[in-house]
Design a protein around this motif. Structure first.
Motif, PDB file in Angstrom:
ATOM      1  N   GLN A   1       0.854  -1.187   0.000  1.00 29.81           N
ATOM      2  CA  GLN A   1       0.000   0.000   0.000  1.00 29.81           C
ATOM      3  C   GLN A   1       0.893   1.241   0.000  1.00 29.81           C
ATOM      4  OE1 GLN A   1      -3.352  -0.104   2.860  1.00 29.81           O
ATOM      5  NE2 GLN A   1      -2.607  -2.129   3.435  1.00 29.81           N
ATOM      6  N   LYS A   2       0.358   2.342  -0.490  1.00 36.04           N
ATOM      7  CA  LYS A   2       1.148   3.575  -0.492  1.00 36.04           C
ATOM      8  C   LYS A   2       1.335   4.077   0.940  1.00 36.04           C
ATOM      9  CE  LYS A   2      -0.065   7.923  -1.318  1.00 36.04           C
ATOM     10  NZ  LYS A   2       0.827   8.678  -0.392  1.00 36.04           N
TER      11      LYS A   2
ATOM     12  N   ARG B   1       1.536   6.616   3.950  1.00 35.68           N
ATOM     13  CA  ARG B   1       0.791   7.852   4.154  1.00 35.68           C
ATOM     14  C   ARG B   1       1.311   8.573   5.393  1.00 35.68           C
ATOM     15  NH1 ARG B   1      -2.737   3.724   3.576  1.00 35.68           N
ATOM     16  NH2 ARG B   1      -3.271   3.765   5.799  1.00 35.68           N
TER      17      ARG B   1
ATOM     18  N   TYR C   1       5.989   3.252  -6.224  1.00 35.18           N
ATOM     19  CA  TYR C   1       4.899   4.219  -6.083  1.00 35.18           C
ATOM     20  C   TYR C   1       4.118   4.497  -7.364  1.00 35.18           C
ATOM     21  CZ  TYR C   1       7.709   5.328  -1.916  1.00 35.18           C
ATOM     22  OH  TYR C   1       8.425   5.269  -0.759  1.00 35.18           O
TER      23      TYR C   1
ATOM     24  N   ARG D   1       2.278   3.009  -9.402  1.00 32.70           N
ATOM     25  CA  ARG D   1       0.911   2.480  -9.545  1.00 32.70           C
ATOM     26  C   ARG D   1      -0.110   3.238  -8.693  1.00 32.70           C
ATOM     27  NH1 ARG D   1       0.880  -3.122  -5.973  1.00 32.70           N
ATOM     28  NH2 ARG D   1       3.140  -3.115  -5.902  1.00 32.70           N
ATOM     29  N   PHE D   2       0.377   4.055  -7.754  1.00 37.60           N
ATOM     30  CA  PHE D   2      -0.528   4.697  -6.802  1.00 37.60           C
ATOM     31  C   PHE D   2      -0.949   6.110  -7.191  1.00 37.60           C
ATOM     32  CE2 PHE D   2       1.955   1.739  -4.021  1.00 37.60           C
ATOM     33  CZ  PHE D   2       0.915   0.853  -3.775  1.00 37.60           C
TER      34      PHE D   2
END
Length: 364
Positions: free
Chosen positions: A165-166, A168, A306, A308-309
């Motif tokens: 997941q990115k 945050r 990153y 793809r995000f």
């Protein structure tokens, strides 16, 4: 896997399901700390009742302190703070009674601290004598290239197969307000597009030439009317800024050295950022600002998961000798061969993608 280890794993899974706490540790390097956050998210998703604590040195500990995914951050004492500070840290860690402690660095100090927690289940690497300080060691297959995926592989031991997941990082309203005041005081026109750059970096093999940054800044100002905001990293004092002014001129806003939280807040106010492979690049992505990362000797496949995000792109040239992962080089073809026009196109692309994403969010 023998029956004893299987029983240990089953016990720790049951404890985490009931809400027992977890300790995640990555002691150093800001970008590496940020890349461990997907592991924390995966643990929390699998075991929503458990609290996750984090163990790190500065500046990682300072960055993560207010983050909602982390219950508490335990800062490893600086060298000058003495043995007593380390003893107090260990006492606090032992009081938490962690069911699981994960060491994502596995150097001698981190291995000792993980062992000292007294956690019933301790995951770490297979390096030398220190592997004996863990209850279970993890050997990550060589074909797992991404650093974030490398961390997530540790969770396979617990039956967790998670995707990246990115990362945050959340900036508070007060931090954002201070960032806007700072930019306004430097004469930055907030109505224009604002592009952050940081030409510095620890290793020469990661630093795109200052002259290239200067040409990029001039092009962005001429073509987009953009404001250029220049960051200064730890230890990059007045002499560094003077060299930048000689190349970039006075058409840019030069930030003072900022804390990691204040830097994140300023990045969150920008339209885009261009940073060499390092902590600033990861921080910019984590706050959600469209970002171009510049790579020399290192690999985007490892350190830039990153694209793809969202509006995040890696800039590099495929020269024959890269990636070499060296800290020193006598020709720097991988950086000097990266054309300003190519980076500028990427910056314009992430700006457009970021604007489109913001527009879609507003309309939704």
């Amino acid at each position: 896997m023998n029956r004893v280890m299987a029983n240990r794993i089953e016990t720790v899974i049951e404890s985490l399901s009931r809400g027992a706490p977890v300790l995640v540790s990555r002691l150093q390097y800001l970008g590496d700390v940020i890349l461990t956050l997907p592991l924390a998210y995966a643990i929390k998703q699998r075991f929503p009742k458990c609290d996750i604590d984090y163990l790190s040195k500065r500046p990682g500990a300072e960055l993560l302190d207010p983050e909602s995914a982390i219950r508490a951050v335990h800062r490893v004492p600086d060298p000058g703070e003495g043995v007593a500070a380390t003893v107090r840290l260990i006492r606090r860690l032992r009081e938490r009674r962690f069911a699981l402690a994960i060491d994502l660095l596995s150097n001698p100090r981190s291995a000792f601290l993980i062992w000292a927690t007294g956690a019933r289940f301790r995951l770490g690497g297979t390096r030398r004598v220190r592997r004996h300080l863990y209850t279970h060691t993890v050997h990550v297959p060589a074909d797992i290239r991404s650093s974030a995926a490398h961390h997530l592989y540790y969770l396979n031991t617990l039956g967790i197969d998670a995707d990246i997941q990115k990362p945050r990082i959340t900036v508070s309203p007060e931090e954002s307000r201070r960032a806007r005041v700072l930019l306004d005081g430097l004469g930055v026109n907030v109505a224009k597009q604002k592009v952050g750059i940081h030409p510095g970096g620890k290793w020469e093999v990661k630093r795109w030439p200052v002259a290239s940054f200067a040409s990029l800044a001039a092009g962005l100002k001429a073509r987009l009317g953009a404001e250029v905001v220049v960051f200064r990293g730890p230890g990059e004092g007045g002499e560094f800024t003077d060299r930048l002014r000689n190349s970039l001129g006075n058409g840019a806003a030069y930030l003072p050295e900022l804390s990691v939280r204040d830097a994140a807040a300023v990045m969150g106010e920008l339209s885009a950022g261009v940073y060499c492979d390092g902590g600033a690049m990861h921080l910019s992505v984590a706050v959600g600002t469209p970002t171009v990362g510049i790579f020399g000797s290192s690999e985007p496949d490892v350190w830039f998961p990153y694209e793809r995000f969202g509006p995040f792109r890696a800039a590099y040239v495929p020269v024959a000798c890269r990636p070499c992962h060296s800290h020193f080089c006598d020709h720097l073809t991988c950086l000097e061969g990266l054309e300003v026009e190519a980076v500028e196109r990427l910056v314009i692309g992430v700006l457009e993608q970021g604007s489109s994403s913001a527009g879609a969010a507003d309309s939704g």
